[in-house]
Design a protein around this motif. Structure first.
Motif, PDB file in Angstrom:
ATOM      1  N   ILE A  64       4.393   7.711   2.410  1.00  0.00           N
ATOM      2  CA  ILE A  64       4.743   6.308   2.182  1.00  0.00           C
ATOM      3  C   ILE A  64       3.520   5.420   2.390  1.00  0.00           C
ATOM      4  N   GLN A  65       2.729   5.739   3.381  1.00  0.00           N
ATOM      5  CA  GLN A  65       1.521   4.968   3.650  1.00  0.00           C
ATOM      6  C   GLN A  65       0.513   5.115   2.500  1.00  0.00           C
ATOM      7  N   LEU A  66       0.448   6.311   1.928  1.00  0.00           N
ATOM      8  CA  LEU A  66      -0.457   6.574   0.810  1.00  0.00           C
ATOM      9  C   LEU A  66      -0.157   5.635  -0.352  1.00  0.00           C
ATOM     10  N   ALA A  67       1.115   5.545  -0.707  1.00  0.00           N
ATOM     11  CA  ALA A  67       1.503   4.691  -1.819  1.00  0.00           C
ATOM     12  C   ALA A  67       1.323   3.213  -1.489  1.00  0.00           C
ATOM     13  N   SER A  68       1.654   2.832  -0.275  1.00  0.00           N
ATOM     14  CA  SER A  68       1.592   1.424   0.111  1.00  0.00           C
ATOM     15  C   SER A  68       0.170   0.895   0.200  1.00  0.00           C
ATOM     16  N   ASN A  69      -0.753   1.736   0.644  1.00  0.00           N
ATOM     17  CA  ASN A  69      -2.136   1.289   0.795  1.00  0.00           C
ATOM     18  C   ASN A  69      -2.766   0.896  -0.531  1.00  0.00           C
ATOM     19  N   VAL A  70      -2.444   1.646  -1.585  1.00  0.00           N
ATOM     20  CA  VAL A  70      -2.993   1.329  -2.901  1.00  0.00           C
ATOM     21  C   VAL A  70      -2.579  -0.077  -3.314  1.00  0.00           C
ATOM     22  N   GLY A  71      -1.310  -0.388  -3.123  1.00  0.00           N
ATOM     23  CA  GLY A  71      -0.815  -1.698  -3.533  1.00  0.00           C
ATOM     24  C   GLY A  71      -1.211  -2.823  -2.603  1.00  0.00           C
ATOM     25  N   GLN A  72      -1.028  -2.636  -1.317  1.00  0.00           N
ATOM     26  CA  GLN A  72      -1.268  -3.718  -0.362  1.00  0.00           C
ATOM     27  C   GLN A  72      -2.733  -4.135  -0.314  1.00  0.00           C
ATOM     28  N   ASN A  73      -3.649  -3.176  -0.449  1.00  0.00           N
ATOM     29  CA  ASN A  73      -5.070  -3.482  -0.337  1.00  0.00           C
ATOM     30  C   ASN A  73      -5.702  -3.944  -1.639  1.00  0.00           C
ATOM     31  N   ASN A  74      -5.127  -3.521  -2.768  1.00  0.00           N
ATOM     32  CA  ASN A  74      -5.795  -3.773  -4.041  1.00  0.00           C
ATOM     33  C   ASN A  74      -4.952  -4.509  -5.077  1.00  0.00           C
ATOM     34  N   TYR A  75      -3.675  -4.592  -4.855  1.00  0.00           N
ATOM     35  CA  TYR A  75      -2.784  -5.338  -5.754  1.00  0.00           C
ATOM     36  C   TYR A  75      -1.882  -6.235  -4.906  1.00  0.00           C
ATOM     37  N   PRO A  76      -2.475  -7.171  -4.176  1.00  0.00           N
ATOM     38  CA  PRO A  76      -1.701  -7.996  -3.241  1.00  0.00           C
ATOM     39  C   PRO A  76      -0.707  -8.909  -3.956  1.00  0.00           C
ATOM     40  N   GLU A  77       0.335  -9.236  -3.244  1.00  0.00           N
ATOM     41  CA  GLU A  77       1.329 -10.205  -3.713  1.00  0.00           C
ATOM     42  C   GLU A  77       2.047  -9.757  -4.980  1.00  0.00           C
ATOM     43  N   ILE A  78       2.089  -8.450  -5.214  1.00  0.00           N
ATOM     44  CA  ILE A  78       2.852  -7.930  -6.356  1.00  0.00           C
ATOM     45  C   ILE A  78       4.337  -7.840  -5.998  1.00  0.00           C
ATOM     46  N   LEU A  79       4.619  -7.485  -4.749  1.00  0.00           N
ATOM     47  CA  LEU A  79       6.013  -7.355  -4.307  1.00  0.00           C
ATOM     48  C   LEU A  79       6.654  -8.721  -4.142  1.00  0.00           C
ATOM     49  N   GLY A  80       7.785  -8.911  -4.826  1.00  0.00           N
ATOM     50  CA  GLY A  80       8.541 -10.145  -4.671  1.00  0.00           C
ATOM     51  C   GLY A  80       9.638  -9.997  -3.621  1.00  0.00           C
ATOM     52  N   LYS A  81      10.409  -8.913  -3.756  1.00  0.00           N
ATOM     53  CA  LYS A  81      11.497  -8.642  -2.825  1.00  0.00           C
ATOM     54  C   LYS A  81      11.768  -7.148  -2.804  1.00  0.00           C
ATOM     55  N   MET A  82      12.083  -6.610  -1.621  1.00  0.00           N
ATOM     56  CA  MET A  82      12.422  -5.191  -1.497  1.00  0.00           C
ATOM     57  C   MET A  82      13.691  -5.015  -0.684  1.00  0.00           C
ATOM     58  N   TYR A  83      14.561  -4.146  -1.201  1.00  0.00           N
ATOM     59  CA  TYR A  83      15.749  -3.734  -0.446  1.00  0.00           C
ATOM     60  C   TYR A  83      15.662  -2.239  -0.202  1.00  0.00           C
ATOM     61  N   ILE A  84      15.829  -1.839   1.064  1.00  0.00           N
ATOM     62  CA  ILE A  84      15.948  -0.436   1.421  1.00  0.00           C
ATOM     63  C   ILE A  84      17.427  -0.190   1.686  1.00  0.00           C
ATOM     64  N   VAL A  85      18.066   0.618   0.810  1.00  0.00           N
ATOM     65  CA  VAL A  85      19.519   0.788   0.886  1.00  0.00           C
ATOM     66  C   VAL A  85      19.884   2.212   1.291  1.00  0.00           C
ATOM     67  N   ASN A  86      21.130   2.371   1.718  1.00  0.00           N
ATOM     68  CA  ASN A  86      21.629   3.653   2.218  1.00  0.00           C
ATOM     69  C   ASN A  86      20.784   4.168   3.376  1.00  0.00           C
ATOM     70  N   ALA A  87      20.306   3.239   4.179  1.00  0.00           N
ATOM     71  CA  ALA A  87      19.456   3.606   5.314  1.00  0.00           C
ATOM     72  C   ALA A  87      20.314   4.193   6.443  1.00  0.00           C
ATOM     73  N   PRO A  88      20.041   5.439   6.846  1.00  0.00           N
ATOM     74  CA  PRO A  88      20.793   6.036   7.966  1.00  0.00           C
ATOM     75  C   PRO A  88      20.292   5.478   9.292  1.00  0.00           C
ATOM     76  N   MET A  89      20.993   5.755  10.332  1.00  0.00           N
ATOM     77  CA  MET A  89      20.632   5.256  11.660  1.00  0.00           C
ATOM     78  C   MET A  89      19.225   5.709  12.054  1.00  0.00           C
ATOM     79  N   MET A  90      18.880   6.936  11.651  1.00  0.00           N
ATOM     80  CA  MET A  90      17.592   7.491  12.050  1.00  0.00           C
ATOM     81  C   MET A  90      16.411   6.751  11.405  1.00  0.00           C
ATOM     82  N   PHE A  91      16.718   5.954  10.364  1.00  0.00           N
ATOM     83  CA  PHE A  91      15.625   5.257   9.685  1.00  0.00           C
ATOM     84  C   PHE A  91      14.967   4.229  10.595  1.00  0.00           C
TER      85      PHE A  91
END
Length: 374
Positions: free
Chosen positions: A181-208
């Motif tokens: 997850i960090q691998l994918a996020s680093n590409v976007g956060q460091n080099n394509y900033p402000e691309i994310l408008g809104k994110m929903y993480i759904v069906n999240a179990p308690m362990m998440f």
């Protein structure tokens, strides 16, 4: 009632004077680097400024790192990259774009609960996957956002993202998943900033909760504020932002996505009927045929130009004055020899005189020289 400075978003058309001054200063810096102003336009630069809260020094550091990163990863030529294993990757890592939300943003979905990391890295590598992520972001900027903007009639430059954790188990709480997850996020956060408008993480179990505690450490505050975590009761929340006909069936909507195949098609304004795939490796046969036809057309044109040149050369030649020849005998069909040349005296040929033969040799030499030059 006028807005306070803090109420301006920093998006195009909604900047206060301080933000506009920062944009002008940043524009001068970028221009001094000799970068294409059409590519790095004001909305592009504003993304970096917003990511660093319009602090010009921090923005410049981030942008310099970004330009260096682009060169190191040859991003300008990333569209030639062929990610041949993409179909197999999608089998173990279902993901893709699917239509748009109510304000026209492309919906990006990852079915993280179905992720099979061990099998994924049997068919690809971390480095190849990073190149695929880069190519995906470039396609987002160059094809998806422009198509969404045209369809909505206003500029669209952010995504609506859904991470579906359904099917996940305790194996998700692992360092391997965290690193992925960090691998994918680093590409976007460091080099394509402000691309994310809104994110929903759904069906999240308690362990998440444990995973999220690790992930949010390396997310900036602004990004964390865009993320909402929901359990199994998420449908009503999603429908506040997405029309039910655009929401996939596995998330409670009406859009058919049997076996997540529709995610692989990347359907949306950029690809309405699923016949115009995003990635170069998915180029359909008809496009290859069109390329071949274009190549053949160019070859035909080259041949035509050579023929025209040859015709012009022949027209410029100074032919000798014709000499009087013996009358043609239509009944004579014997093969005769003149000056070591075999000549058939048929209705299509007459005797060749010495002067004609001499000129014929000169003409052949000129034609050979002309053809060699062509």
């Amino acid at each position: 009632m006028s807005k306070k400075d803090k109420d301006y978003t920093g998006f195009p058309g909604d900047c206060n004077q301080t933000q506009l001054k920062a944009l002008a200063d940043f524009r001068n810096i970028v221009n001094s680097m000799g970068l294409n102003e059409k590519v790095y336009d004001d909305p592009y630069l504003l993304r970096f400024l917003r990511a660093r809260k319009f602090d010009i020094n921090k923005t410049q550091v981030m942008f310099n790192d970004f330009i260096k990163w682009r060169k190191e990863n040859d991003v300008d030529n990333i569209m030639t990259y062929m990610f041949e294993e993409l179909p197999q990757v999608r089998t173990h890592y279902p993901h893709g774009y699917h239509k748009t939300d109510k304000i026209g943003r492309p919906i990006y979905i990852e079915r993280i609960g179905m992720l099979q990391l061990n099998k994924l890295f049997e068919i690809t590598s971390e480095q190849r996957l990073i190149k695929y992520y880069i190519q995906s972001y470039e396609l987002l900027l160059k094809r998806i956002f422009p198509a969404c903007s045209q369809a909505k009639g206003t500029r669209i430059d952010q995504t609506f993202t859904i991470l579906d954790l359904k099917g996940g188990s305790m194996k998700m709480v692992s360092k391997q998943v965290y690193n992925f997850i960090q691998l994918a996020s680093n590409v976007g956060q460091n080099n394509y900033p402000e691309i994310l408008g809104k994110m929903y993480i759904v069906n999240a179990p308690m362990m998440f909760t444990g995973i999220w505690a690790m992930i949010k450490i390396w997310l900036d505050e602004k990004t964390k504020n865009k993320i909402t975590i929901l359990g199994s009761s998420y449908k009503d929340e999603l429908l506040k932002h997405i029309d039910i006909d655009n929401l996939p069936d596995f998330l409670g909507g009406n859009s058919k996505c049997e076996n997540t195949e529709a995610l692989s098609l990347n359907i949306g304004p950029w690809n309405p009927d699923g016949t115009k795939p995003l990635f170069p490796v998915e180029q359909p046969p008809q496009q290859e045929e069109e390329t071949q036809e274009l190549t053949q057309t160019q070859e035909d044109e080259d041949q035509k130009q050579k023929l025209d040149q040859l015709k012009s050369a022949l027209a410029d030649m100074q032919f000798a004055s014709p000499i009087e020849k013996a009358p043609h005998n239509p009944n004579k069909y014997e093969v005769t020899t003149q000056n070591n040349h075999m000549v058939s005296d048929t209705p299509l040929n007459t005797e060749v005189g010495e002067e004609d033969n001499q000129f014929s040799q000169q003409q052949q030499q000129q034609l050979q020289q002309q053809l060699q030059q062509d």
